[in-house]
Design a protein around this motif. Structure first.
Motif, PDB file in Angstrom:
ATOM      1  N   LEU A   1      -7.486  -7.208  -1.197  1.00 23.43           N
ATOM      2  CA  LEU A   1      -8.279  -6.848  -2.366  1.00 23.43           C
ATOM      3  C   LEU A   1      -7.964  -5.427  -2.828  1.00 23.43           C
ATOM      4  CD1 LEU A   1     -10.588  -7.785  -4.272  1.00 23.43           C
ATOM      5  CD2 LEU A   1     -12.182  -6.676  -2.687  1.00 23.43           C
ATOM      6  N   LEU A   2      -7.784  -4.500  -1.875  1.00 26.33           N
ATOM      7  CA  LEU A   2      -7.584  -3.090  -2.211  1.00 26.33           C
ATOM      8  C   LEU A   2      -6.135  -2.749  -2.564  1.00 26.33           C
ATOM      9  CD1 LEU A   2      -9.872  -1.373   0.466  1.00 26.33           C
ATOM     10  CD2 LEU A   2     -10.427  -1.997  -1.887  1.00 26.33           C
ATOM     11  N   THR A   3      -5.258  -3.739  -2.510  1.00 26.72           N
ATOM     12  CA  THR A   3      -3.866  -3.502  -2.919  1.00 26.72           C
ATOM     13  C   THR A   3      -3.455  -4.393  -4.089  1.00 26.72           C
ATOM     14  OG1 THR A   3      -3.072  -5.048  -1.209  1.00 26.72           O
ATOM     15  CG2 THR A   3      -3.100  -2.699  -0.645  1.00 26.72           C
TER      16      THR A   3
ATOM     17  N   ALA B   1       0.830  -1.211   0.000  1.00 29.07           N
ATOM     18  CA  ALA B   1       0.000   0.000   0.000  1.00 29.07           C
ATOM     19  C   ALA B   1       0.860   1.255   0.000  1.00 29.07           C
ATOM     20  CB  ALA B   1      -0.929  -0.005   1.205  1.00 29.07           C
ATOM     21  N   ALA B   2       1.991   1.214   0.700  1.00 28.88           N
ATOM     22  CA  ALA B   2       2.846   2.396   0.809  1.00 28.88           C
ATOM     23  C   ALA B   2       3.462   2.793  -0.522  1.00 28.88           C
ATOM     24  CB  ALA B   2       3.939   2.146   1.840  1.00 28.88           C
ATOM     25  N   THR B   3       3.589   1.834  -1.438  1.00 25.20           N
ATOM     26  CA  THR B   3       4.215   2.131  -2.734  1.00 25.20           C
ATOM     27  C   THR B   3       3.198   2.488  -3.814  1.00 25.20           C
ATOM     28  OG1 THR B   3       4.177  -0.205  -3.403  1.00 25.20           O
ATOM     29  CG2 THR B   3       6.108   0.566  -2.183  1.00 25.20           C
ATOM     30  N   ARG B   4       1.887   2.398  -3.492  1.00 27.14           N
ATOM     31  CA  ARG B   4       0.843   2.717  -4.463  1.00 27.14           C
ATOM     32  C   ARG B   4       0.275   4.088  -4.163  1.00 27.14           C
ATOM     33  NH1 ARG B   4      -2.179  -1.645  -6.435  1.00 27.14           N
ATOM     34  NH2 ARG B   4      -3.462  -0.025  -7.404  1.00 27.14           N
ATOM     35  N   ARG B   5       0.655   5.100  -4.936  1.00 29.57           N
ATOM     36  CA  ARG B   5       0.211   6.458  -4.662  1.00 29.57           C
ATOM     37  C   ARG B   5      -0.545   7.079  -5.822  1.00 29.57           C
ATOM     38  NH1 ARG B   5       2.625   8.822  -0.157  1.00 29.57           N
ATOM     39  NH2 ARG B   5       3.126   7.134   1.294  1.00 29.57           N
ATOM     40  N   LYS B   6      -0.700   6.373  -6.943  1.00 31.85           N
ATOM     41  CA  LYS B   6      -1.316   6.959  -8.132  1.00 31.85           C
ATOM     42  C   LYS B   6      -2.606   6.245  -8.506  1.00 31.85           C
ATOM     43  CE  LYS B   6       3.000   8.592 -10.246  1.00 31.85           C
ATOM     44  NZ  LYS B   6       3.867   8.528 -11.461  1.00 31.85           N
TER      45      LYS B   6
ATOM     46  N   SER C   1     -16.099 -13.064   2.961  1.00 35.29           N
ATOM     47  CA  SER C   1     -16.017 -12.758   1.534  1.00 35.29           C
ATOM     48  C   SER C   1     -15.965 -11.248   1.362  1.00 35.29           C
ATOM     49  CB  SER C   1     -17.229 -13.310   0.776  1.00 35.29           C
ATOM     50  OG  SER C   1     -17.387 -14.704   0.990  1.00 35.29           O
ATOM     51  N   VAL C   2     -15.097 -10.767   0.443  1.00 34.76           N
ATOM     52  CA  VAL C   2     -14.999  -9.326   0.188  1.00 34.76           C
ATOM     53  C   VAL C   2     -14.977  -9.071  -1.308  1.00 34.76           C
ATOM     54  CG1 VAL C   2     -13.799  -8.874   2.367  1.00 34.76           C
ATOM     55  CG2 VAL C   2     -12.473  -9.298   0.299  1.00 34.76           C
ATOM     56  N   GLN C   3     -15.593  -7.973  -1.727  1.00 24.55           N
ATOM     57  CA  GLN C   3     -15.596  -7.558  -3.125  1.00 24.55           C
ATOM     58  C   GLN C   3     -15.863  -6.059  -3.197  1.00 24.55           C
ATOM     59  OE1 GLN C   3     -19.116  -8.806  -5.455  1.00 24.55           O
ATOM     60  NE2 GLN C   3     -19.979  -9.595  -3.543  1.00 24.55           N
TER      61      GLN C   3
ATOM     62  N   PHE D   1      -6.657  -3.242  -8.838  1.00 27.16           N
ATOM     63  CA  PHE D   1      -7.485  -2.242  -8.150  1.00 27.16           C
ATOM     64  C   PHE D   1      -6.918  -0.871  -8.485  1.00 27.16           C
ATOM     65  CE2 PHE D   1      -8.677   0.431  -4.518  1.00 27.16           C
ATOM     66  CZ  PHE D   1     -10.058   0.294  -4.603  1.00 27.16           C
ATOM     67  N   PRO D   2      -7.726   0.061  -9.015  1.00 23.16           N
ATOM     68  CA  PRO D   2      -7.170   1.267  -9.651  1.00 23.16           C
ATOM     69  C   PRO D   2      -6.802   2.414  -8.715  1.00 23.16           C
ATOM     70  CG  PRO D   2      -9.547   1.241  -9.902  1.00 23.16           C
ATOM     71  CD  PRO D   2      -9.183  -0.060  -9.233  1.00 23.16           C
ATOM     72  N   PHE D   3      -7.191   2.357  -7.444  1.00 21.96           N
ATOM     73  CA  PHE D   3      -7.004   3.509  -6.562  1.00 21.96           C
ATOM     74  C   PHE D   3      -5.997   3.202  -5.453  1.00 21.96           C
ATOM     75  CE2 PHE D   3     -11.779   3.773  -7.525  1.00 21.96           C
ATOM     76  CZ  PHE D   3     -11.543   4.388  -8.745  1.00 21.96           C
ATOM     77  N   PRO D   4      -5.213   4.187  -5.033  1.00 22.84           N
ATOM     78  CA  PRO D   4      -4.298   3.968  -3.906  1.00 22.84           C
ATOM     79  C   PRO D   4      -5.076   3.817  -2.603  1.00 22.84           C
ATOM     80  CG  PRO D   4      -4.235   6.263  -4.604  1.00 22.84           C
ATOM     81  CD  PRO D   4      -5.086   5.543  -5.598  1.00 22.84           C
TER      82      PRO D   4
END
Length: 284
Positions: free
Chosen positions: A79-81, A21-26, A114-116, A85-88
């Motif tokens: 899921l969010l990393t 997560a720390a490396t995804r900023r865009k 379960s997550v989506q 997944f398009p958002f930081p």
């Protein structure tokens, strides 16, 4: 939308996910992935006891109504990393949360989480999406949640949709409590949610906050602990909309309508600053 489910053999490791997560900023796109994650998880009695203590829940033999969020947190993080997944993850804003308790959550030692993500929509400040989390036991669906998240700076076509949760019942003061300066760190230890905006004034300032703010889900959990005598233990939907953040340290007051099948509540600070509004209703 048909979800492409991926079943994991064990819960993901959080340290590696935080590093990712720390490396995804865009922002890398405007399409949500159609895949979801599932995993059987065990309820750790020590972690559950620590969560009850931090959030104010009594040990009544039932899982606290917000505890499945803790069981699903590592899956949500994974899921969010993911690459598609398009958002930081850092910088997402939690706008609202809705949970449904379908059956009493007693004797739950193991459950499938379960997550989506779905429902990408334009917003005046960017775009919103829903993070959906469900909990099933051997008998079937037990609990489900919808967290609406905002990503600033996303550009989507269409008219922004405004979401306003309306409360219309008479409310009286139920409880008053302090949110101490270290409650973000206390909650992080039991939840795994080490978002820098909650940990200290120094780390929060890196993301534009003058001081640390309380986790929204701690505010909701602490509120539901105080409303334990007001709420049904099952067949109930509890929705909240997060307003102004609770800056740490703070003092807050909980207002609520009378106990019953339906009700409204409000969390306010000094000068009637509105931090959170919510209601409970029977599951439709």
């Amino acid at each position: 939308m048909i979800t492409d489910w991926h079943t994991l053999n064990r819960e993901p490791s959080l340290p590696g996910l935080y590093a990712r997560a720390a490396t995804r900023r865009k922002i890398t796109g405007t399409t949500l992935p159609d895949s979801g994650l599932r995993c059987w998880v065990d309820v750790d009695p020590k972690r559950l006891a620590a969560y009850r203590k931090v959030c104010g829940f009594a040990d009544n033999g039932l899982l606290p109504p917000t505890y499945p969020h803790i069981l699903g947190f590592a899956l949500q993080m994974q899921l969010l990393t993911t690459r598609d997944f398009p958002f930081p993850l850092l910088g997402l804003i939690h706008l609202s949360n809705r949970i449904r308790l379908l059956r009493p959550m007693g004797g739950v030692n193991r459950a499938r989480v379960s997550v989506q993500v779905q429902n990408l929509q334009p917003h005046a400040k960017g775009a919103t999406f829903d993070l959906l989390t469900t909990l099933d036991d051997q008998l079937g669906p037990l609990w489900e949640a919808q967290s609406r998240m905002l990503c600033r700076g996303v550009k989507l076509e269409g008219e922004p949709l405004e979401e306003n949760l309306v409360t219309n019942l008479d409310m009286n003061e139920v409880e008053h409590w302090k949110a101490p300066s270290d409650i973000g760190r206390q909650y992080a230890k039991v939840s795994g949610d080490y978002n820098p905006i909650h940990l200290s004034a120094a780390s929060a300032r890196l993301f534009g906050f003058p001081t640390a703010i309380a986790h929204g889900l701690w505010n909701k959990a602490r509120t539901l602990a105080a409303l334990a005598g007001h709420l049904p233990v099952a067949n109930v939907e509890i929705a909240v909309q997060f307003k102004k953040p609770v800056r740490l340290p703070s003092e807050v007051t909980l207002l609520a309508s009378e106990p019953g099948a339906s009700g409204d509540f409000q969390l306010v600070g000094v000068g009637e600053l509105e931090h959170m509004v919510g209601h409970w209703r029977p599951v439709a």
